[in-house]
Write an enzyme that holds these catalytic residues in place. Sequence first.
Site, PDB file in Angstrom:
ATOM      1  N   HIS A 173     -18.634 -14.189  -0.605  1.00  0.00           N
ATOM      2  CA  HIS A 173     -18.958 -15.424   0.120  1.00  0.00           C
ATOM      3  C   HIS A 173     -18.060 -15.491   1.342  1.00  0.00           C
ATOM      4  O   HIS A 173     -16.946 -16.023   1.297  1.00  0.00           O
ATOM      5  CB  HIS A 173     -18.754 -16.635  -0.801  1.00  0.00           C
ATOM      6  CG  HIS A 173     -19.195 -17.936  -0.200  1.00  0.00           C
ATOM      7  ND1 HIS A 173     -19.570 -19.022  -0.966  1.00  0.00           N
ATOM      8  CD2 HIS A 173     -19.313 -18.342   1.091  1.00  0.00           C
ATOM      9  CE1 HIS A 173     -19.905 -20.029  -0.180  1.00  0.00           C
ATOM     10  NE2 HIS A 173     -19.740 -19.647   1.092  1.00  0.00           N
ATOM     11  N   HIS A 229     -18.806 -15.895   5.727  1.00  0.00           N
ATOM     12  CA  HIS A 229     -19.729 -15.975   6.866  1.00  0.00           C
ATOM     13  C   HIS A 229     -19.100 -15.200   8.004  1.00  0.00           C
ATOM     14  O   HIS A 229     -17.973 -15.529   8.422  1.00  0.00           O
ATOM     15  CB  HIS A 229     -19.932 -17.431   7.293  1.00  0.00           C
ATOM     16  CG  HIS A 229     -20.458 -18.303   6.189  1.00  0.00           C
ATOM     17  ND1 HIS A 229     -21.781 -18.659   6.085  1.00  0.00           N
ATOM     18  CD2 HIS A 229     -19.836 -18.871   5.121  1.00  0.00           C
ATOM     19  CE1 HIS A 229     -21.957 -19.420   5.012  1.00  0.00           C
ATOM     20  NE2 HIS A 229     -20.788 -19.559   4.407  1.00  0.00           N
ATOM     21  N   GLU A 259     -21.892 -27.827  -3.110  1.00  0.00           N
ATOM     22  CA  GLU A 259     -20.639 -27.863  -2.325  1.00  0.00           C
ATOM     23  C   GLU A 259     -20.374 -29.349  -2.042  1.00  0.00           C
ATOM     24  O   GLU A 259     -19.496 -29.952  -2.645  1.00  0.00           O
ATOM     25  CB  GLU A 259     -20.787 -27.061  -1.039  1.00  0.00           C
ATOM     26  CG  GLU A 259     -19.540 -27.067  -0.158  1.00  0.00           C
ATOM     27  CD  GLU A 259     -19.735 -26.379   1.194  1.00  0.00           C
ATOM     28  OE1 GLU A 259     -20.894 -26.195   1.635  1.00  0.00           O
ATOM     29  OE2 GLU A 259     -18.706 -26.035   1.839  1.00  0.00           O
ATOM     30  N   ASP A 305     -14.911 -19.173   5.347  1.00  0.00           N
ATOM     31  CA  ASP A 305     -14.746 -19.106   6.811  1.00  0.00           C
ATOM     32  C   ASP A 305     -13.251 -18.957   7.102  1.00  0.00           C
ATOM     33  O   ASP A 305     -12.586 -19.897   7.552  1.00  0.00           O
ATOM     34  CB  ASP A 305     -15.295 -20.388   7.447  1.00  0.00           C
ATOM     35  CG  ASP A 305     -16.763 -20.586   7.125  1.00  0.00           C
ATOM     36  OD1 ASP A 305     -17.596 -19.850   7.688  1.00  0.00           O
ATOM     37  OD2 ASP A 305     -17.074 -21.447   6.272  1.00  0.00           O
TER      38      ASP A 305
HETATM   39  N1  ADE Z   1     -21.668 -22.228   7.024  1.00  0.00           N
HETATM   40  C1  ADE Z   1     -20.453 -21.717   7.175  1.00  0.00           C
HETATM   41  N2  ADE Z   1     -19.618 -22.205   6.245  1.00  0.00           N
HETATM   42  C2  ADE Z   1     -20.357 -23.031   5.458  1.00  0.00           C
HETATM   43  C3  ADE Z   1     -20.080 -23.813   4.319  1.00  0.00           C
HETATM   44  N3  ADE Z   1     -18.861 -23.873   3.764  1.00  0.00           N
HETATM   45  N4  ADE Z   1     -21.076 -24.541   3.783  1.00  0.00           N
HETATM   46  C4  ADE Z   1     -22.302 -24.509   4.319  1.00  0.00           C
HETATM   47  N5  ADE Z   1     -22.613 -23.772   5.393  1.00  0.00           N
HETATM   48  C5  ADE Z   1     -21.652 -23.038   5.950  1.00  0.00           C
HETATM   49 ZN    ZN Z   2     -20.252 -20.696   2.761  1.00  0.00          ZN
END
Ligand code: ADE
Ligand code: ZN
Length: 356
Positions: free
Chosen positions: A34, A36, A217, A296
């Site tokens: 996970h 991005h 989330e 991220d």
């Molecule tokens: N895009 C990048 N990070 C994200 C996250 N934590 N939740 C949803 N979309 C995302």
């Molecule tokens: Zn994510």
Amino acid sequence: MTIACCACEKARTVHLYNFARVIDLRQLPKAELHVHVEGTFEPELIFTIAERNGIDPGYASVDALRAAYNFTDLQSFLNVYYAGMRVLRTERDYYDLATAYLERAAAQGVRHAEIFFDPQAHTDRGVPFATVVAGLTGALEAARERLRISAHLILCFLRDLSAESAMATLEVAIPYRNRIIAIGLDSAEVGNPPSKFATVFDRARAEGFLTVAHAGEEGPPEYVWEALDLLHAARIDHGVRSLEDPQLVERLRRQRIPLTVCPFSNVKLHVVADLAHHPLKRMLDAGLLATVNSDDPAYFGGYVADNFAGVVAALGLSDSDVIALAKNSFEASFVDDAKKRVHINEIDHFTAATSS
Ligand code: ADE
Ligand code: ZN
């Protein structure tokens, strides 16, 4: 030696880490499932690429940009995240972005990565899909030999855009099927349930893509049920709010559905109050197939081994918890069973060598 976290002084302290453990968390072999790629865009590289492309990065300095990384929720982060990636234009930009991530990941013990990208955030600005995929896949191929790291791409639809836009993106992606292992769903969760994308995901599966989805989330447990029942997600990204629903926990446990948990992200986006209150340990104790990931990392204060170190310190995870998390990361990955066994054996050799 205990070191205070770097990027969090003014924002929220998300972790203390201590790498002087019996298990060296940076050396421990692991998969990252996970992350991005656009969320690995470090401020220094944003400035380098902005200058190369003659684009105003929107901030006077790297420090000024970093100072803006003070989030109150998912949307406040997404605003900064989409602004940062505006400077990406050429195949070389995407290659450099992915290469920088893979180098950092390799230095943190990552042997295999499954990397999200958000094509609509690029194609909507006029960057061709082919340019994005060529840059990213070029970096992945180069890293296989040079860094000894394998990687797959996962194409995410932006769930705050329409289902029609997602379907149009899928059509463009179908000829790249051999370079994209799965389809995912990310961006602003609340108000954009998985059900909105059921038809697109049906088509994606018919075309041979695996499916995953961000759910639970900020959104409620019902979104996790929908991701499983309507999108047939093989993994749930985040899923921390699943713990609010005992029946859902039982299903996730019984079916061994992986959850790709991102501790620093959850703290930075105020999904949990602080790392000491993070539910990861409860998830493990409930028998869930949880993994640790960075989401991220350029925005949230650390890469995957930093996340491991943060939860070890804050939650008092044992060595067997840490080893279980590392093994879970390969079990939950999309590599074939033979490769899973090779990676899990490597963990066993690593821990045997460490404890002897
Ligand atoms: N895009 C990048 N990070 C994200 C996250 N934590 N939740 C949803 N979309 C995302
Ligand atoms: Zn994510």
